[in-house]
Design a protein around this motif. Structure first.
Motif, PDB file in Angstrom:
ATOM      1  N   SER A  36     -11.431  24.304 -43.249  1.00  0.00           N
ATOM      2  CA  SER A  36     -11.773  23.001 -42.692  1.00  0.00           C
ATOM      3  C   SER A  36     -10.512  22.200 -42.371  1.00  0.00           C
ATOM      4  O   SER A  36     -10.421  21.548 -41.333  1.00  0.00           O
ATOM      5  CB  SER A  36     -12.656  22.241 -43.683  1.00  0.00           C
ATOM      6  OG  SER A  36     -12.941  20.957 -43.201  1.00  0.00           O
ATOM      7  N   GLU A  37      -9.551  22.281 -43.268  1.00  0.00           N
ATOM      8  CA  GLU A  37      -8.275  21.566 -43.088  1.00  0.00           C
ATOM      9  C   GLU A  37      -7.403  22.242 -42.030  1.00  0.00           C
ATOM     10  O   GLU A  37      -6.658  21.585 -41.305  1.00  0.00           O
ATOM     11  CB  GLU A  37      -7.534  21.499 -44.424  1.00  0.00           C
ATOM     12  CG  GLU A  37      -6.239  20.743 -44.401  1.00  0.00           C
ATOM     13  CD  GLU A  37      -6.415  19.229 -44.302  1.00  0.00           C
ATOM     14  OE1 GLU A  37      -5.479  18.567 -43.837  1.00  0.00           O
ATOM     15  OE2 GLU A  37      -7.488  18.722 -44.680  1.00  0.00           O
ATOM     16  N   HIS A  38      -7.488  23.555 -41.944  1.00  0.00           N
ATOM     17  CA  HIS A  38      -6.674  24.355 -41.017  1.00  0.00           C
ATOM     18  C   HIS A  38      -7.605  25.315 -40.266  1.00  0.00           C
ATOM     19  O   HIS A  38      -7.724  26.489 -40.630  1.00  0.00           O
ATOM     20  CB  HIS A  38      -5.595  25.132 -41.786  1.00  0.00           C
ATOM     21  CG  HIS A  38      -4.700  24.271 -42.608  1.00  0.00           C
ATOM     22  ND1 HIS A  38      -3.659  23.549 -42.068  1.00  0.00           N
ATOM     23  CD2 HIS A  38      -4.714  23.973 -43.933  1.00  0.00           C
ATOM     24  CE1 HIS A  38      -3.053  22.871 -43.035  1.00  0.00           C
ATOM     25  NE2 HIS A  38      -3.678  23.110 -44.168  1.00  0.00           N
ATOM     26  N   PRO A  39      -8.261  24.835 -39.212  1.00  0.00           N
ATOM     27  CA  PRO A  39      -9.297  25.614 -38.514  1.00  0.00           C
ATOM     28  C   PRO A  39      -8.870  26.999 -38.019  1.00  0.00           C
ATOM     29  O   PRO A  39      -9.708  27.893 -37.933  1.00  0.00           O
ATOM     30  CB  PRO A  39      -9.694  24.713 -37.350  1.00  0.00           C
ATOM     31  CG  PRO A  39      -9.357  23.331 -37.803  1.00  0.00           C
ATOM     32  CD  PRO A  39      -8.131  23.489 -38.658  1.00  0.00           C
ATOM     33  N   ALA A  40      -7.606  27.185 -37.742  1.00  0.00           N
ATOM     34  CA  ALA A  40      -7.151  28.496 -37.257  1.00  0.00           C
ATOM     35  C   ALA A  40      -7.328  29.586 -38.309  1.00  0.00           C
ATOM     36  O   ALA A  40      -7.383  30.770 -37.974  1.00  0.00           O
ATOM     37  CB  ALA A  40      -5.689  28.427 -36.817  1.00  0.00           C
ATOM     38  N   THR A  41      -7.468  29.210 -39.565  1.00  0.00           N
ATOM     39  CA  THR A  41      -7.637  30.215 -40.623  1.00  0.00           C
ATOM     40  C   THR A  41      -9.077  30.709 -40.723  1.00  0.00           C
ATOM     41  O   THR A  41      -9.326  31.749 -41.342  1.00  0.00           O
ATOM     42  CB  THR A  41      -7.203  29.670 -41.995  1.00  0.00           C
ATOM     43  OG1 THR A  41      -8.050  28.572 -42.362  1.00  0.00           O
ATOM     44  CG2 THR A  41      -5.747  29.242 -42.000  1.00  0.00           C
TER      45      THR A  41
END
Length: 91
Positions: A36-41
């Motif tokens: 959620s904090e880092h969508p690319a993950t």
């Protein structure tokens, strides 16, 4: 919040950080908070079915979560998750 150690291959997706923190009561919640904090993950960690990609290994305090309770494994405030993408190849 749990500490998450990020492997070099995923660091560009988290702004180059080697380590991040995310909250959650179990491994799945912590990893979803990370995504959620880092969508690319999101697609790097999870398949379309919401489960861990088969080539992603996650360890909770040095124990493979797949031999524990998988994404339902409880996580405490002082725990450390390590994400290790599986390596393939060879001669």
């Amino acid at each position: 919040m749990a500490k998450i150690k990020i492997p070099p291959v995923l660091r560009p997706s988290v702004g180059g950080e080697k380590e991040v923190q995310a909250g959650g009561e179990d491994v799945g919640a912590v990893l979803r908070a990370l995504a959620s904090e880092h969508p690319a993950t999101q697609t790097q960690l999870f398949g379309a079915d919401g489960q861990l990609n088969r080539y992603v290994n996650v360890y909770l305090n040095d124990e493979d979560v797949r031999v524990l309770n998988g994404l339902d494994t409880s996580v405490g405030e002082s725990d450390t998750l390590v994400i290790l993408p599986a390596m393939a190849g060879g001669v």
